[in-house]
Design a protein around this motif. Sequence first.
Motif, PDB file in Angstrom:
ATOM      1  N   ASN A 106     -32.878 -35.953  -0.150  1.00 35.25           N
ATOM      2  CA  ASN A 106     -32.494 -37.140  -0.574  1.00 35.25           C
ATOM      3  C   ASN A 106     -31.381 -38.144   0.200  1.00 35.25           C
ATOM      4  OD1 ASN A 106     -33.070 -40.068  -1.214  1.00 35.25           O
ATOM      5  ND2 ASN A 106     -31.951 -39.880  -3.339  1.00 35.25           N
ATOM      6  N   VAL A 107     -31.764 -38.483   1.249  1.00 34.63           N
ATOM      7  CA  VAL A 107     -30.924 -38.411   2.387  1.00 34.63           C
ATOM      8  C   VAL A 107     -31.037 -40.676   2.551  1.00 34.63           C
ATOM      9  CG1 VAL A 107     -29.904 -39.118   4.712  1.00 34.63           C
ATOM     10  CG2 VAL A 107     -30.916 -36.849   3.461  1.00 34.63           C
ATOM     11  N   TYR A 108     -29.920 -41.233   1.761  1.00 36.51           N
ATOM     12  CA  TYR A 108     -30.524 -43.264   2.341  1.00 36.51           C
ATOM     13  C   TYR A 108     -29.590 -43.044   3.825  1.00 36.51           C
ATOM     14  CZ  TYR A 108     -29.575 -43.872  -2.759  1.00 36.51           C
ATOM     15  OH  TYR A 108     -30.589 -43.334  -3.989  1.00 36.51           O
ATOM     16  N   THR A 109     -30.026 -44.257   4.651  1.00 34.42           N
ATOM     17  CA  THR A 109     -29.917 -44.750   6.259  1.00 34.42           C
ATOM     18  C   THR A 109     -29.526 -46.142   5.332  1.00 34.42           C
ATOM     19  OG1 THR A 109     -32.595 -45.372   6.118  1.00 34.42           O
ATOM     20  CG2 THR A 109     -31.383 -42.706   6.864  1.00 34.42           C
ATOM     21  N   LYS A 111     -27.630 -49.024   3.245  1.00 35.59           N
ATOM     22  CA  LYS A 111     -26.144 -49.742   2.652  1.00 35.59           C
ATOM     23  C   LYS A 111     -26.755 -50.542   1.577  1.00 35.59           C
ATOM     24  CE  LYS A 111     -22.063 -51.832   2.186  1.00 35.59           C
ATOM     25  NZ  LYS A 111     -20.979 -52.889   3.902  1.00 35.59           N
ATOM     26  N   ALA A 112     -27.362 -51.084   1.992  1.00 41.44           N
ATOM     27  CA  ALA A 112     -27.847 -52.242   1.124  1.00 41.44           C
ATOM     28  C   ALA A 112     -29.245 -50.756  -0.181  1.00 41.44           C
ATOM     29  CB  ALA A 112     -28.743 -53.205   1.313  1.00 41.44           C
ATOM     30  N   LYS A 113     -29.782 -50.269   0.062  1.00 40.70           N
ATOM     31  CA  LYS A 113     -29.920 -49.547  -0.738  1.00 40.70           C
ATOM     32  C   LYS A 113     -29.362 -48.473  -2.249  1.00 40.70           C
ATOM     33  CE  LYS A 113     -33.968 -46.630  -2.904  1.00 40.70           C
ATOM     34  NZ  LYS A 113     -34.154 -47.680  -3.765  1.00 40.70           N
ATOM     35  N   PHE A 114     -28.276 -47.785  -1.564  1.00 45.20           N
ATOM     36  CA  PHE A 114     -27.427 -47.319  -1.790  1.00 45.20           C
ATOM     37  C   PHE A 114     -26.809 -48.181  -2.651  1.00 45.20           C
ATOM     38  CE2 PHE A 114     -25.017 -46.265   1.708  1.00 45.20           C
ATOM     39  CZ  PHE A 114     -23.228 -47.147   1.075  1.00 45.20           C
ATOM     40  N   ILE A 115     -26.713 -49.305  -2.479  1.00 50.17           N
ATOM     41  CA  ILE A 115     -24.919 -50.018  -3.759  1.00 50.17           C
ATOM     42  C   ILE A 115     -26.586 -50.304  -4.231  1.00 50.17           C
ATOM     43  CG2 ILE A 115     -24.347 -52.021  -3.268  1.00 50.17           C
ATOM     44  CD1 ILE A 115     -22.619 -50.117  -1.704  1.00 50.17           C
ATOM     45  N   ASN A 116     -27.482 -50.996  -3.678  1.00 49.24           N
ATOM     46  CA  ASN A 116     -28.531 -51.599  -5.158  1.00 49.24           C
ATOM     47  C   ASN A 116     -28.429 -50.512  -6.601  1.00 49.24           C
ATOM     48  OD1 ASN A 116     -30.552 -54.187  -6.566  1.00 49.24           O
ATOM     49  ND2 ASN A 116     -31.723 -52.211  -6.097  1.00 49.24           N
ATOM     50  N   ASP A 117     -28.283 -49.013  -5.915  1.00 54.01           N
ATOM     51  CA  ASP A 117     -28.832 -48.090  -6.592  1.00 54.01           C
ATOM     52  C   ASP A 117     -27.381 -47.472  -7.903  1.00 54.01           C
ATOM     53  OD1 ASP A 117     -31.560 -47.973  -6.217  1.00 54.01           O
ATOM     54  OD2 ASP A 117     -31.304 -45.941  -4.994  1.00 54.01           O
ATOM     55  N   SER A 118     -26.649 -47.764  -7.431  1.00 52.76           N
ATOM     56  CA  SER A 118     -25.350 -47.627  -7.834  1.00 52.76           C
ATOM     57  C   SER A 118     -25.305 -49.102  -9.114  1.00 52.76           C
ATOM     58  CB  SER A 118     -24.084 -48.406  -6.961  1.00 52.76           C
ATOM     59  OG  SER A 118     -23.767 -48.985  -6.418  1.00 52.76           O
ATOM     60  N   LYS A 119     -25.963 -49.516  -9.150  1.00 50.14           N
ATOM     61  CA  LYS A 119     -25.611 -51.141  -9.992  1.00 50.14           C
ATOM     62  C   LYS A 119     -26.638 -50.507 -11.053  1.00 50.14           C
ATOM     63  CE  LYS A 119     -26.062 -55.014  -6.795  1.00 50.14           C
ATOM     64  NZ  LYS A 119     -26.134 -55.894  -6.190  1.00 50.14           N
ATOM     65  N   LEU A 126     -23.452 -40.956  -6.662  1.00 52.19           N
ATOM     66  CA  LEU A 126     -23.359 -39.662  -5.653  1.00 52.19           C
ATOM     67  C   LEU A 126     -24.641 -39.622  -4.561  1.00 52.19           C
ATOM     68  CD1 LEU A 126     -21.894 -36.762  -7.548  1.00 52.19           C
ATOM     69  CD2 LEU A 126     -20.698 -37.683  -6.056  1.00 52.19           C
ATOM     70  N   VAL A 127     -24.286 -40.127  -3.465  1.00 54.18           N
ATOM     71  CA  VAL A 127     -25.481 -39.805  -2.899  1.00 54.18           C
ATOM     72  C   VAL A 127     -25.189 -39.196  -1.106  1.00 54.18           C
ATOM     73  CG1 VAL A 127     -26.286 -42.111  -2.988  1.00 54.18           C
ATOM     74  CG2 VAL A 127     -24.683 -42.328  -1.511  1.00 54.18           C
ATOM     75  N   THR A 128     -25.980 -39.083  -0.456  1.00 50.88           N
ATOM     76  CA  THR A 128     -26.196 -38.122   0.822  1.00 50.88           C
ATOM     77  C   THR A 128     -26.913 -39.280   2.011  1.00 50.88           C
ATOM     78  OG1 THR A 128     -26.543 -36.150   0.124  1.00 50.88           O
ATOM     79  CG2 THR A 128     -27.150 -36.830   2.588  1.00 50.88           C
ATOM     80  N   PHE A 129     -25.199 -39.719   2.669  1.00 50.76           N
ATOM     81  CA  PHE A 129     -25.871 -40.677   3.771  1.00 50.76           C
ATOM     82  C   PHE A 129     -26.623 -40.450   5.093  1.00 50.76           C
ATOM     83  CE2 PHE A 129     -24.378 -44.585   6.005  1.00 50.76           C
ATOM     84  CZ  PHE A 129     -25.679 -45.624   5.947  1.00 50.76           C
ATOM     85  N   LYS A 130     -27.222 -40.662   5.746  1.00 48.30           N
ATOM     86  CA  LYS A 130     -26.866 -40.631   7.371  1.00 48.30           C
ATOM     87  C   LYS A 130     -27.055 -41.767   8.213  1.00 48.30           C
ATOM     88  CE  LYS A 130     -28.080 -38.175  11.090  1.00 48.30           C
ATOM     89  NZ  LYS A 130     -28.050 -39.033  11.985  1.00 48.30           N
ATOM     90  N   PRO A 131     -25.718 -42.395   8.947  1.00 49.90           N
ATOM     91  CA  PRO A 131     -25.250 -43.208   9.572  1.00 49.90           C
ATOM     92  C   PRO A 131     -25.999 -43.567  10.830  1.00 49.90           C
ATOM     93  CG  PRO A 131     -23.694 -41.524   9.825  1.00 49.90           C
ATOM     94  CD  PRO A 131     -24.324 -41.266   8.864  1.00 49.90           C
ATOM     95  N   SER A 132     -26.243 -44.515  11.456  1.00 43.18           N
ATOM     96  CA  SER A 132     -27.333 -44.336  12.576  1.00 43.18           C
ATOM     97  C   SER A 132     -26.002 -44.599  13.524  1.00 43.18           C
ATOM     98  CB  SER A 132     -27.834 -46.069  12.727  1.00 43.18           C
ATOM     99  OG  SER A 132     -26.925 -46.687  12.363  1.00 43.18           O
ATOM    100  N   ILE A 235     -24.772 -35.535  12.450  1.00 39.84           N
ATOM    101  CA  ILE A 235     -23.309 -36.585  10.570  1.00 39.84           C
ATOM    102  C   ILE A 235     -23.960 -36.660   9.898  1.00 39.84           C
ATOM    103  CG2 ILE A 235     -21.405 -37.746  10.318  1.00 39.84           C
ATOM    104  CD1 ILE A 235     -20.549 -35.425  12.154  1.00 39.84           C
ATOM    105  N   TYR A 236     -24.294 -36.797   8.490  1.00 41.37           N
ATOM    106  CA  TYR A 236     -24.267 -37.223   7.421  1.00 41.37           C
ATOM    107  C   TYR A 236     -23.323 -37.534   6.415  1.00 41.37           C
ATOM    108  CZ  TYR A 236     -28.626 -35.448   8.624  1.00 41.37           C
ATOM    109  OH  TYR A 236     -30.158 -35.329   9.050  1.00 41.37           O
ATOM    110  N   LEU A 237     -23.161 -37.638   6.052  1.00 42.75           N
ATOM    111  CA  LEU A 237     -21.541 -37.942   4.975  1.00 42.75           C
ATOM    112  C   LEU A 237     -21.928 -38.493   3.264  1.00 42.75           C
ATOM    113  CD1 LEU A 237     -20.602 -41.584   6.678  1.00 42.75           C
ATOM    114  CD2 LEU A 237     -19.714 -39.498   6.997  1.00 42.75           C
ATOM    115  N   PHE A 238     -21.262 -37.827   2.731  1.00 44.11           N
ATOM    116  CA  PHE A 238     -21.156 -37.832   0.703  1.00 44.11           C
ATOM    117  C   PHE A 238     -20.084 -38.634   0.611  1.00 44.11           C
ATOM    118  CE2 PHE A 238     -22.064 -32.408   1.831  1.00 44.11           C
ATOM    119  CZ  PHE A 238     -23.333 -32.457   1.504  1.00 44.11           C
ATOM    120  N   LEU A 239     -21.291 -39.607  -0.469  1.00 42.43           N
ATOM    121  CA  LEU A 239     -20.305 -40.593  -0.689  1.00 42.43           C
ATOM    122  C   LEU A 239     -20.493 -40.837  -2.139  1.00 42.43           C
ATOM    123  CD1 LEU A 239     -22.057 -43.094   2.076  1.00 42.43           C
ATOM    124  CD2 LEU A 239     -19.861 -42.068   2.792  1.00 42.43           C
TER     125      LEU A 239
END
Length: 272
Positions: A106-109, A111-119, A126-132, A235-239
């Motif tokens: 489950n990889v987020y790309t 920012k608004a999506k994982f911020i919204n899901d944190s609410k 905890l999320v896995t994020f793939k920066p562009s 690069i993937y970031l674990f946040l």
Amino acid sequence: MAKIRVLISVTTYPLPSRSYDELVCTAGFLEDGSWIRIYPVPLSFLKDLKKNVGFKKYTWIEIDLKSRNDDFRPESHSPNNYDIKILDKIGTKNYWRHRKEICLNNVYTNKAKFINDSKSPTNVSLVTFKPSQITGFEFTEDEAEWKNEWKELRKQTDLFAEIESDPEKLIPKVPYKFYYVFKDDEGVSSKLMIEDWEIFQLYWNCLKDSKGDKAKALLKVKERYFDKFTKENEIYLFLGTTMQWHRRRATNPFVIIGVFYPKIKSQLSLDL
């Protein structure tokens, strides 16, 4: 929760700004690829694991866990005991293929999506994020010593009961903070602190190699995390969120707790 299998993928470095509940945070993945946070884990216990059984990240463990009633974040659990069974380690063969099968479900790309899901009510922490794009790597000076109140807290808690006297003997203070600057799939830029144990240990190793020259050590850290990684690695970031800022509903309660960096696969390469 009964004993479960967890692929340990993250261990954060303790920082003076952390609350007691987050002195040491260890996180990883369940067999279905979902995130789980485990704390507290005694630093002395981690040290013994590394010394006695060569424990490293991306190792499957079996551990008895329970959900934390004092933490609203759904991924947070505590060990019922520290009778941990070390299982198999996942290596880096074939461009980290087996690690990817677990860690990239489950990889987020965005920012608004994982911020919204944190609410609330989901409270994803905890999320896995793939920066562009990774656009920068920065570091700033930090306090050279642990704060006095942090020292006292470390002395008082049984997490450090095995430390006979000096609470800094086990974990020295790194006098710098490290940051990645990156963009998401909509070009939105972010700057987040990196709290992964790995980057702080790299700093100490580079400082030793540089014979105590801090400027050279910092340059070596940047060369690896920016110059090398952005050219040679995917690069993937674990946040992860800190409970303090997540509870306060900060604009962005996340920090970088780990970096997942498989080599970029050449078009000419063959699967092995």
